[in-house]
Scaffold this motif. Structure first.
Motif, mmCIF file in Angstrom:
data_model
loop_
_atom_site.group_PDB
_atom_site.id
_atom_site.type_symbol
_atom_site.label_atom_id
_atom_site.label_comp_id
_atom_site.label_asym_id
_atom_site.label_seq_id
_atom_site.Cartn_x
_atom_site.Cartn_y
_atom_site.Cartn_z
ATOM 1 N N LEU A 29 0.841 -1.196 0.000
ATOM 2 C CA LEU A 29 0.000 0.000 0.000
ATOM 3 C C LEU A 29 0.880 1.250 0.000
ATOM 4 C CD1 LEU A 29 -2.245 -1.212 2.964
ATOM 5 C CD2 LEU A 29 -2.600 -1.663 0.520
ATOM 6 N N HIS A 30 0.576 2.210 -0.861
ATOM 7 C CA HIS A 30 1.416 3.408 -0.968
ATOM 8 C C HIS A 30 0.572 4.595 -1.379
ATOM 9 C CE1 HIS A 30 4.715 6.008 -1.736
ATOM 10 N NE2 HIS A 30 4.633 5.952 -3.040
ATOM 11 N N THR A 31 0.702 5.692 -0.626
ATOM 12 C CA THR A 31 -0.042 6.945 -0.879
ATOM 13 C C THR A 31 -1.526 6.681 -1.080
ATOM 14 O OG1 THR A 31 0.495 6.924 -3.260
ATOM 15 C CG2 THR A 31 1.930 8.184 -1.786
ATOM 16 N N LEU A 32 -2.132 6.053 -0.097
ATOM 17 C CA LEU A 32 -3.554 5.733 -0.194
ATOM 18 C C LEU A 32 -4.420 6.961 0.084
ATOM 19 C CD1 LEU A 32 -3.930 2.215 1.443
ATOM 20 C CD2 LEU A 32 -3.419 2.831 -0.916
ATOM 21 N N GLN A 33 -5.686 6.840 -0.248
ATOM 22 C CA GLN A 33 -6.670 7.890 -0.041
ATOM 23 C C GLN A 33 -7.646 7.466 1.059
ATOM 24 O OE1 GLN A 33 -6.357 10.770 -1.926
ATOM 25 N NE2 GLN A 33 -4.490 9.721 -2.571
ATOM 26 N N PRO A 34 -8.293 8.411 1.713
ATOM 27 C CA PRO A 34 -9.267 8.036 2.764
ATOM 28 C C PRO A 34 -10.349 7.080 2.274
ATOM 29 C CG PRO A 34 -8.754 10.366 2.931
ATOM 30 C CD PRO A 34 -8.074 9.875 1.670
ATOM 31 N N GLU A 35 -10.724 7.172 1.000
ATOM 32 C CA GLU A 35 -11.772 6.286 0.482
ATOM 33 C C GLU A 35 -11.292 4.838 0.322
ATOM 34 O OE1 GLU A 35 -10.697 9.049 -1.083
ATOM 35 O OE2 GLU A 35 -10.341 8.690 -3.227
ATOM 36 N N ASP A 36 -9.999 4.620 0.523
ATOM 37 C CA ASP A 36 -9.465 3.243 0.485
ATOM 38 C C ASP A 36 -9.671 2.532 1.822
ATOM 39 O OD1 ASP A 36 -6.687 4.537 -1.398
ATOM 40 O OD2 ASP A 36 -8.503 3.549 -2.157
ATOM 41 N N SER A 37 -10.153 3.256 2.816
ATOM 42 C CA SER A 37 -10.450 2.632 4.108
ATOM 43 C C SER A 37 -11.528 1.571 3.908
ATOM 44 C CB SER A 37 -10.940 3.689 5.107
ATOM 45 O OG SER A 37 -9.943 4.652 5.344
ATOM 46 N N ALA A 38 -11.225 0.345 4.342
ATOM 47 C CA ALA A 38 -12.141 -0.777 4.111
ATOM 48 C C ALA A 38 -11.568 -2.013 4.793
ATOM 49 C CB ALA A 38 -12.309 -1.051 2.610
ATOM 50 N N LEU A 39 -12.298 -3.109 4.673
ATOM 51 C CA LEU A 39 -11.790 -4.407 5.104
ATOM 52 C C LEU A 39 -11.223 -5.113 3.882
ATOM 53 C CD1 LEU A 39 -11.651 -6.488 7.493
ATOM 54 C CD2 LEU A 39 -13.786 -7.432 6.592
ATOM 55 N N TYR A 40 -9.978 -5.524 3.945
ATOM 56 C CA TYR A 40 -9.347 -6.211 2.823
ATOM 57 C C TYR A 40 -9.269 -7.696 3.160
ATOM 58 C CZ TYR A 40 -8.567 -1.728 0.789
ATOM 59 O OH TYR A 40 -8.799 -0.489 0.232
ATOM 60 N N LEU A 41 -9.943 -8.471 2.334
ATOM 61 C CA LEU A 41 -10.054 -9.909 2.552
ATOM 62 C C LEU A 41 -9.177 -10.664 1.572
ATOM 63 C CD1 LEU A 41 -13.931 -10.177 2.930
ATOM 64 C CD2 LEU A 41 -12.282 -10.676 4.720
ATOM 65 N N CYS A 42 -8.455 -11.608 2.101
ATOM 66 C CA CYS A 42 -7.692 -12.537 1.274
ATOM 67 C C CYS A 42 -8.468 -13.850 1.211
ATOM 68 C CB CYS A 42 -6.324 -12.765 1.906
ATOM 69 S SG CYS A 42 -5.316 -14.018 1.090
ATOM 70 N N ALA A 43 -8.398 -14.528 0.095
ATOM 71 C CA ALA A 43 -9.062 -15.823 -0.045
ATOM 72 C C ALA A 43 -8.180 -16.748 -0.868
ATOM 73 C CB ALA A 43 -10.436 -15.668 -0.704
ATOM 74 N N SER A 44 -8.427 -18.035 -0.725
ATOM 75 C CA SER A 44 -7.724 -19.004 -1.563
ATOM 76 C C SER A 44 -8.716 -20.067 -2.031
ATOM 77 C CB SER A 44 -6.567 -19.656 -0.803
ATOM 78 O OG SER A 44 -7.049 -20.500 0.235
ATOM 79 N N SER A 45 -8.351 -20.770 -3.104
ATOM 80 C CA SER A 45 -9.154 -21.883 -3.596
ATOM 81 C C SER A 45 -8.233 -22.868 -4.291
ATOM 82 C CB SER A 45 -10.252 -21.399 -4.551
ATOM 83 O OG SER A 45 -9.688 -20.907 -5.752
ATOM 84 N N GLN A 46 -8.754 -24.055 -4.583
ATOM 85 C CA GLN A 46 -7.937 -25.084 -5.242
ATOM 86 C C GLN A 46 -7.241 -24.506 -6.459
ATOM 87 O OE1 GLN A 46 -7.048 -28.085 -4.494
ATOM 88 N NE2 GLN A 46 -8.322 -28.506 -2.726
ATOM 89 N N GLU A 47 -8.013 -23.932 -7.344
ATOM 90 C CA GLU A 47 -7.468 -23.176 -8.450
ATOM 91 C C GLU A 47 -8.576 -22.304 -8.989
ATOM 92 O OE1 GLU A 47 -6.738 -26.998 -10.864
ATOM 93 O OE2 GLU A 47 -7.125 -25.473 -12.383
ATOM 94 N N GLU A 48 -8.201 -21.329 -9.812
ATOM 95 C CA GLU A 48 -9.196 -20.427 -10.345
ATOM 96 C C GLU A 48 -9.986 -21.139 -11.429
ATOM 97 O OE1 GLU A 48 -7.569 -17.217 -12.548
ATOM 98 O OE2 GLU A 48 -9.338 -15.961 -12.344
ATOM 99 N N GLY A 49 -11.281 -20.841 -11.488
ATOM 100 C CA GLY A 49 -12.052 -21.322 -12.625
ATOM 101 C C GLY A 49 -13.067 -22.371 -12.282
ATOM 102 N N ALA A 50 -13.084 -23.427 -13.028
ATOM 103 C CA ALA A 50 -14.184 -24.380 -13.042
ATOM 104 C C ALA A 50 -14.308 -25.194 -11.762
ATOM 105 C CB ALA A 50 -14.025 -25.312 -14.232
ATOM 106 N N GLY A 51 -15.355 -25.984 -11.713
ATOM 107 C CA GLY A 51 -15.612 -26.782 -10.525
ATOM 108 C C GLY A 51 -16.291 -25.948 -9.459
ATOM 109 N N ALA A 52 -16.517 -26.529 -8.331
ATOM 110 C CA ALA A 52 -17.181 -25.813 -7.241
ATOM 111 C C ALA A 52 -16.339 -24.633 -6.795
ATOM 112 C CB ALA A 52 -17.457 -26.750 -6.086
ATOM 113 N N ASN A 53 -15.008 -24.792 -6.827
ATOM 114 C CA ASN A 53 -14.089 -23.688 -6.548
ATOM 115 C C ASN A 53 -14.515 -22.845 -5.361
ATOM 116 O OD1 ASN A 53 -11.672 -22.394 -7.210
ATOM 117 N ND2 ASN A 53 -12.758 -20.739 -8.220
#
Lengths: 109, 115
Positions: free
Chosen positions: B78-102
């Motif tokens: 994060l660099h030189t952010l703005q007040p409107e960037d205030s938020a909750l930042y969520l990370c997620a993972s999955s088996q792989e991107e794309g098909a299947g239930a994922n």
């Protein structure tokens, strides 16, 4: 763009049933997901529908009608711990996932 | 614990600061994601990495810079952010991107406040 609509808030009594509706307009369809998110916590996976019909998992059920662009999440025998935000998400033809803004469910004693 | 760990959980920074958010998963997943969650708004996908290659940059401003050194770790610089960037930042993972239930496995998020 993709459009996922769900009610903002719902309130229900402990032991009751609540149905959270989700309507969607997306570029194709490759599955619909429901996630639960308690305040300050990670969203957690609840259910996945890709074919029409009802999927039941204990007290929670999810229904899908692809022709109507409609799903609902049914929560039965509500408990206080079910107070949370419920997120509807739809995957489109490019397998991109779009989320609704979430429905905050408050369970009262 | 959900299997995806994010640090820090809370961060307050000024607009001229540089900070980083960290995400770690040991689920054996090959895809990792950054989402932005603002109050009463849908989750916004920011970046996707599939097998360490960036496959999605959802028109995110350059003041957000992702890094994926391996399939278990993901950073958001994060660099030189703005007040409107205030938020909750969520990370997620999955088996792989794309098909299947994922199914996505999310972390608990990093709550960012920009002053």
């Amino acid at each position: 763009g993709q459009n996922i609509d769900q009610p903002t808030e719902m309130t229900a009594t402990e032991g009751a049933i609540v149905q959270i509706n989700c309507t969607y307009q997306t570029s194709g369809f490759n599955g619909l997901f429901w996630y639960q998110q308690h305040a300050g916590e990670a969203p957690t996976f609840l259910s996945y529908n890709v074919l029409d019909g009802l999927e039941e998992k204990g007290r929670f059920s999810s229904f899908l009608s692809r022709s109507k662009g409609y799903s609902y999440l049914l929560l039965k025998e509500l408990q206080m711990k079910d107070s949370a935000s419920y997120l509807c998400a739809v995957r489109d033809n490019d397998y991109k996932l779009s989320f609704g803004a979430g429905t905050t469910v408050t369970v009262r004693a | 614990e959900t299997g995806v760990t994010q640090t820090p959980r809370h961060l307050v920074m000024g607009m001229t600061n540089k900070k980083s958010l960290k995400c770690e998963q040991h689920l054996g997943h090959n895809a990792m994601y950054w989402y932005k969650q603002s109050a009463k708004k849908p989750l916004e996908l920011m970046f996707v990495y599939n097998f360490k290659e960036q496959t999605e940059n959802n028109s995110v401003p350059s003041r957000f810079s992702p890094e994926c050194p391996n399939s278990s770790h993901l950073f958001l610089h994060l660099h030189t952010l703005q007040p409107e960037d205030s938020a909750l930042y969520l990370c997620a993972s999955s088996q792989e991107e794309g098909a299947g239930a994922n199914v996505l496995t999310f972390g608990a998020g990093s709550r960012l406040t920009v002053l």
